[in-house]
Motif scaffolding. Structure first.
Motif, PDB file in Angstrom:
ATOM      1  N   HIS A   1       0.831  -1.210   0.000  1.00 35.97           N
ATOM      2  CA  HIS A   1       0.000   0.000   0.000  1.00 35.97           C
ATOM      3  C   HIS A   1       0.865   1.259   0.000  1.00 35.97           C
ATOM      4  CE1 HIS A   1      -2.643  -3.115   1.878  1.00 35.97           C
ATOM      5  NE2 HIS A   1      -3.479  -2.606   1.010  1.00 35.97           N
ATOM      6  N   ILE A   2       2.065   1.161   0.597  1.00 36.69           N
ATOM      7  CA  ILE A   2       2.974   2.308   0.676  1.00 36.69           C
ATOM      8  C   ILE A   2       4.395   1.810   0.435  1.00 36.69           C
ATOM      9  CG2 ILE A   2       4.013   4.016   2.226  1.00 36.69           C
ATOM     10  CD1 ILE A   2       1.309   4.231   3.638  1.00 36.69           C
ATOM     11  N   ILE A   3       5.106   2.502  -0.460  1.00 38.69           N
ATOM     12  CA  ILE A   3       6.522   2.209  -0.687  1.00 38.69           C
ATOM     13  C   ILE A   3       7.319   3.506  -0.560  1.00 38.69           C
ATOM     14  CG2 ILE A   3       8.276   1.424  -2.321  1.00 38.69           C
ATOM     15  CD1 ILE A   3       6.182  -0.368  -3.608  1.00 38.69           C
ATOM     16  N   PHE A   4       8.343   3.477   0.261  1.00 42.47           N
ATOM     17  CA  PHE A   4       9.320   4.552   0.336  1.00 42.47           C
ATOM     18  C   PHE A   4      10.593   4.059  -0.352  1.00 42.47           C
ATOM     19  CE2 PHE A   4       6.494   6.505   3.164  1.00 42.47           C
ATOM     20  CZ  PHE A   4       6.987   7.702   3.672  1.00 42.47           C
TER      21      PHE A   4
ATOM     22  N   GLY B   1      -2.194   2.541  -4.236  1.00 41.23           N
ATOM     23  CA  GLY B   1      -1.064   2.587  -3.329  1.00 41.23           C
ATOM     24  C   GLY B   1      -0.156   3.777  -3.616  1.00 41.23           C
ATOM     25  N   TYR B   2       0.694   4.117  -2.652  1.00 42.39           N
ATOM     26  CA  TYR B   2       1.508   5.329  -2.723  1.00 42.39           C
ATOM     27  C   TYR B   2       2.994   5.006  -2.833  1.00 42.39           C
ATOM     28  CZ  TYR B   2      -2.618   7.936  -1.198  1.00 42.39           C
ATOM     29  OH  TYR B   2      -3.884   8.493  -1.107  1.00 42.39           O
ATOM     30  N   LEU B   3       3.689   5.750  -3.698  1.00 35.98           N
ATOM     31  CA  LEU B   3       5.139   5.682  -3.824  1.00 35.98           C
ATOM     32  C   LEU B   3       5.733   7.033  -3.430  1.00 35.98           C
ATOM     33  CD1 LEU B   3       7.838   4.398  -4.803  1.00 35.98           C
ATOM     34  CD2 LEU B   3       7.285   5.286  -7.091  1.00 35.98           C
ATOM     35  N   PHE B   4       6.689   7.000  -2.510  1.00 37.73           N
ATOM     36  CA  PHE B   4       7.414   8.195  -2.079  1.00 37.73           C
ATOM     37  C   PHE B   4       8.856   8.085  -2.550  1.00 37.73           C
ATOM     38  CE2 PHE B   4       3.903   7.652   0.773  1.00 37.73           C
ATOM     39  CZ  PHE B   4       3.549   8.896   1.272  1.00 37.73           C
ATOM     40  N   ILE B   5       9.353   9.119  -3.253  1.00 36.28           N
ATOM     41  CA  ILE B   5      10.754   9.160  -3.661  1.00 36.28           C
ATOM     42  C   ILE B   5      11.396  10.408  -3.062  1.00 36.28           C
ATOM     43  CG2 ILE B   5      10.319   7.846  -5.775  1.00 36.28           C
ATOM     44  CD1 ILE B   5      10.532  10.469  -7.355  1.00 36.28           C
ATOM     45  N   GLY B   6      12.719  10.538  -3.187  1.00 38.33           N
ATOM     46  CA  GLY B   6      13.419  11.659  -2.579  1.00 38.33           C
ATOM     47  C   GLY B   6      13.063  12.987  -3.214  1.00 38.33           C
ATOM     48  N   HIS B   7      13.214  14.066  -2.441  1.00 38.80           N
ATOM     49  CA  HIS B   7      12.837  15.394  -2.933  1.00 38.80           C
ATOM     50  C   HIS B   7      13.726  15.868  -4.080  1.00 38.80           C
ATOM     51  CE1 HIS B   7       9.617  15.980  -0.213  1.00 38.80           C
ATOM     52  NE2 HIS B   7      10.340  16.169   0.885  1.00 38.80           N
ATOM     53  N   SER B   8      14.884  15.274  -4.246  1.00 35.94           N
ATOM     54  CA  SER B   8      15.752  15.646  -5.364  1.00 35.94           C
ATOM     55  C   SER B   8      15.567  14.716  -6.560  1.00 35.94           C
ATOM     56  CB  SER B   8      17.217  15.619  -4.916  1.00 35.94           C
ATOM     57  OG  SER B   8      17.591  14.318  -4.508  1.00 35.94           O
ATOM     58  N   GLU B   9      14.572  13.836  -6.499  1.00 39.79           N
ATOM     59  CA  GLU B   9      14.355  12.840  -7.546  1.00 39.79           C
ATOM     60  C   GLU B   9      13.077  13.143  -8.319  1.00 39.79           C
ATOM     61  OE1 GLU B   9      16.569   9.104  -5.354  1.00 39.79           O
ATOM     62  OE2 GLU B   9      14.483   9.511  -4.855  1.00 39.79           O
TER      63      GLU B   9
ATOM     64  N   GLY C   1       9.798  11.835 -17.620  1.00 35.18           N
ATOM     65  CA  GLY C   1      10.404  11.134 -18.745  1.00 35.18           C
ATOM     66  C   GLY C   1      10.189   9.643 -18.740  1.00 35.18           C
ATOM     67  N   HIS C   2       9.437   9.132 -17.765  1.00 38.11           N
ATOM     68  CA  HIS C   2       9.169   7.700 -17.693  1.00 38.11           C
ATOM     69  C   HIS C   2       7.661   7.456 -17.811  1.00 38.11           C
ATOM     70  CE1 HIS C   2      13.303   7.112 -16.451  1.00 38.11           C
ATOM     71  NE2 HIS C   2      13.136   7.954 -15.429  1.00 38.11           N
ATOM     72  N   GLU C   3       7.299   6.466 -18.589  1.00 43.47           N
ATOM     73  CA  GLU C   3       5.892   6.082 -18.717  1.00 43.47           C
ATOM     74  C   GLU C   3       5.551   5.115 -17.591  1.00 43.47           C
ATOM     75  OE1 GLU C   3       3.544   7.117 -20.819  1.00 43.47           O
ATOM     76  OE2 GLU C   3       4.957   8.562 -21.693  1.00 43.47           O
ATOM     77  N   LEU C   4       4.816   5.611 -16.614  1.00 46.39           N
ATOM     78  CA  LEU C   4       4.518   4.818 -15.417  1.00 46.39           C
ATOM     79  C   LEU C   4       3.045   4.935 -15.054  1.00 46.39           C
ATOM     80  CD1 LEU C   4       7.597   6.056 -13.370  1.00 46.39           C
ATOM     81  CD2 LEU C   4       7.333   3.747 -14.298  1.00 46.39           C
ATOM     82  N   PRO C   5       2.479   3.921 -14.431  1.00 47.16           N
ATOM     83  CA  PRO C   5       1.067   3.964 -14.034  1.00 47.16           C
ATOM     84  C   PRO C   5       0.871   4.716 -12.723  1.00 47.16           C
ATOM     85  CG  PRO C   5       1.994   1.852 -13.423  1.00 47.16           C
ATOM     86  CD  PRO C   5       3.095   2.608 -14.117  1.00 47.16           C
ATOM     87  N   LEU C   6       1.398   5.945 -12.665  1.00 42.84           N
ATOM     88  CA  LEU C   6       1.391   6.724 -11.438  1.00 42.84           C
ATOM     89  C   LEU C   6       0.820   8.112 -11.689  1.00 42.84           C
ATOM     90  CD1 LEU C   6       5.014   5.903 -10.187  1.00 42.84           C
ATOM     91  CD2 LEU C   6       2.895   4.861  -9.347  1.00 42.84           C
ATOM     92  N   ASP C   7       0.053   8.602 -10.733  1.00 39.45           N
ATOM     93  CA  ASP C   7      -0.412   9.986 -10.738  1.00 39.45           C
ATOM     94  C   ASP C   7       0.311  10.755  -9.643  1.00 39.45           C
ATOM     95  OD1 ASP C   7      -2.345   9.777 -12.793  1.00 39.45           O
ATOM     96  OD2 ASP C   7      -3.767   8.873 -11.388  1.00 39.45           O
TER      97      ASP C   7
ATOM     98  N   ASN D   1       4.284  16.687  -3.795  1.00 37.56           N
ATOM     99  CA  ASN D   1       5.681  16.799  -4.194  1.00 37.56           C
ATOM    100  C   ASN D   1       6.427  15.490  -3.925  1.00 37.56           C
ATOM    101  OD1 ASN D   1       8.164  17.837  -4.985  1.00 37.56           O
ATOM    102  ND2 ASN D   1       8.586  18.718  -2.963  1.00 37.56           N
ATOM    103  N   THR D   2       6.854  14.814  -4.998  1.00 34.85           N
ATOM    104  CA  THR D   2       7.563  13.518  -4.963  1.00 34.85           C
ATOM    105  C   THR D   2       6.743  12.415  -4.282  1.00 34.85           C
ATOM    106  OG1 THR D   2       8.836  14.141  -2.962  1.00 34.85           O
ATOM    107  CG2 THR D   2       9.851  14.566  -5.114  1.00 34.85           C
ATOM    108  N   VAL D   3       5.425  12.532  -4.368  1.00 36.27           N
ATOM    109  CA  VAL D   3       4.521  11.479  -3.887  1.00 36.27           C
ATOM    110  C   VAL D   3       3.595  11.108  -5.045  1.00 36.27           C
ATOM    111  CG1 VAL D   3       2.806  10.769  -2.183  1.00 36.27           C
ATOM    112  CG2 VAL D   3       4.577  12.420  -1.550  1.00 36.27           C
ATOM    113  N   PHE D   4       3.434   9.819  -5.286  1.00 36.56           N
ATOM    114  CA  PHE D   4       2.677   9.349  -6.439  1.00 36.56           C
ATOM    115  C   PHE D   4       1.725   8.229  -6.011  1.00 36.56           C
ATOM    116  CE2 PHE D   4       6.948  10.679  -7.433  1.00 36.56           C
ATOM    117  CZ  PHE D   4       6.739  11.687  -8.367  1.00 36.56           C
ATOM    118  N   ARG D   5       0.594   8.145  -6.735  1.00 36.45           N
ATOM    119  CA  ARG D   5      -0.402   7.125  -6.411  1.00 36.45           C
ATOM    120  C   ARG D   5      -0.619   6.219  -7.622  1.00 36.45           C
ATOM    121  NH1 ARG D   5      -6.291   7.804  -3.303  1.00 36.45           N
ATOM    122  NH2 ARG D   5      -6.110   5.763  -2.251  1.00 36.45           N
ATOM    123  N   ARG D   6      -0.644   4.932  -7.363  1.00 35.07           N
ATOM    124  CA  ARG D   6      -0.817   3.927  -8.426  1.00 35.07           C
ATOM    125  C   ARG D   6      -2.215   4.029  -9.021  1.00 35.07           C
ATOM    126  NH1 ARG D   6      -0.841   0.248 -12.045  1.00 35.07           N
ATOM    127  NH2 ARG D   6       0.363  -1.669 -11.877  1.00 35.07           N
ATOM    128  N   LYS D   7      -2.265   4.076 -10.347  1.00 41.20           N
ATOM    129  CA  LYS D   7      -3.548   4.170 -11.037  1.00 41.20           C
ATOM    130  C   LYS D   7      -4.314   2.859 -10.882  1.00 41.20           C
ATOM    131  CE  LYS D   7      -1.781   7.438 -14.477  1.00 41.20           C
ATOM    132  NZ  LYS D   7      -1.496   7.685 -15.910  1.00 41.20           N
TER     133      LYS D   7
END
Length: 233
Positions: free
Chosen positions: A174-177, A205-213, A217-223, A227-233
């Motif tokens: 459900h959550i990935i850091f 589900g939610y993906l958290f990446i670093g603030h400098s990341e 440019g990537h085709e991903l199933p994420l909205d 800021n640097t937080v994404f949710r799986r479609k």
């Protein structure tokens, strides 16, 4: 020095050409990997997790949150996640959680599993949480603290390489850091890692990446939801 090999060239031959990979590679990784981490590092992520992500998941009917701290280093990130999750579910008096914490380095995983830190390392933890989730040493001369057993029991530690072609991490999360790791990869590798991480998320589900990341440019199933937080479609 540990192997008695005299030059870097000879060491590389030993590891990569002469069969030393199986016995030596894990020690090489432990030595050269970067293990920067702090409790409540990039705190806006944890604020979003507590105020938005967790309520949204519960509203969607999730009663047990499965979380993954990828590249967990010495454990500050998964223990911070555990504090947030425990406080959230205790306030609701319902629901539960589990956390998978992985890293490439076995050395840092051992330290993370123990959950023992210099006292000044937990200073970023808010005082009420520090009082609740951090144990002081019985000997006042010791300057170490330890995370309480309740939180330690919620986290499973395992070695995992983000360069693997498949991520065998069990049920979808459900959550990935996965923060401050992508910066070390080239663009193509970043895309592969992000795609595999996305595959490990449940819809919503939610993906958290670093603030400098970035995932640009990537085709991903994420909205993008913050800021640097994404949710799986």
């Amino acid at each position: 020095r540990a192997t008695g090999i005299q030059t870097f060239d000879a060491y590389c031959r030993y590891v990569f050409e002469e069969g030393g990979m199986e016995s030596e590679f894990v020690h090489l990784v432990d030595t050269v990997t970067t293990n920067k981490t702090d409790f409540f590092r990039e705190p806006k992520h944890f604020e979003y997790m507590l105020a938005t992500a967790l309520p949204a998941l519960v509203q969607d009917g999730v009663s047990k949150i499965r979380s993954w701290s990828a590249a967990c280093s010495t454990g500050a990130e998964p223990y911070t996640m555990a504090m947030i999750l425990d406080a959230f579910f205790e306030s609701r008096r319902a629901g539960s959680y589990s956390i998978l914490a992985t890293d490439l380095s076995t050395d840092v995983l051992e330290k993370a599993w123990l959950g023992i830190y210099p006292a000044d390392h937990v200073e970023p933890v808010p005082a009420p949480m520090r009082k609740k989730y951090v144990m002081q040493a019985e000997d006042p001369a010791r300057k170490d603290v330890r995370i309480v057993p309740k939180l330690r029991s919620k986290i499973g530690f395992a070695r995992h390489n983000l360069m693997d072609s498949r991520y065998n991490v069990g049920e979808k999360m459900h959550i990935i850091f996965c923060r401050n790791v992508l910066i070390y990869f080239d663009k193509e590798t970043q895309g592969k890692v992000l795609s595999r991480l996305s595959d490990c998320l449940v819809p919503g589900g939610y993906l958290f990446i670093g603030h400098s990341e970035s995932i640009a440019g990537h085709e991903l199933p994420l909205d993008t939801v913050a800021n640097t937080v994404f949710r799986r479609k």
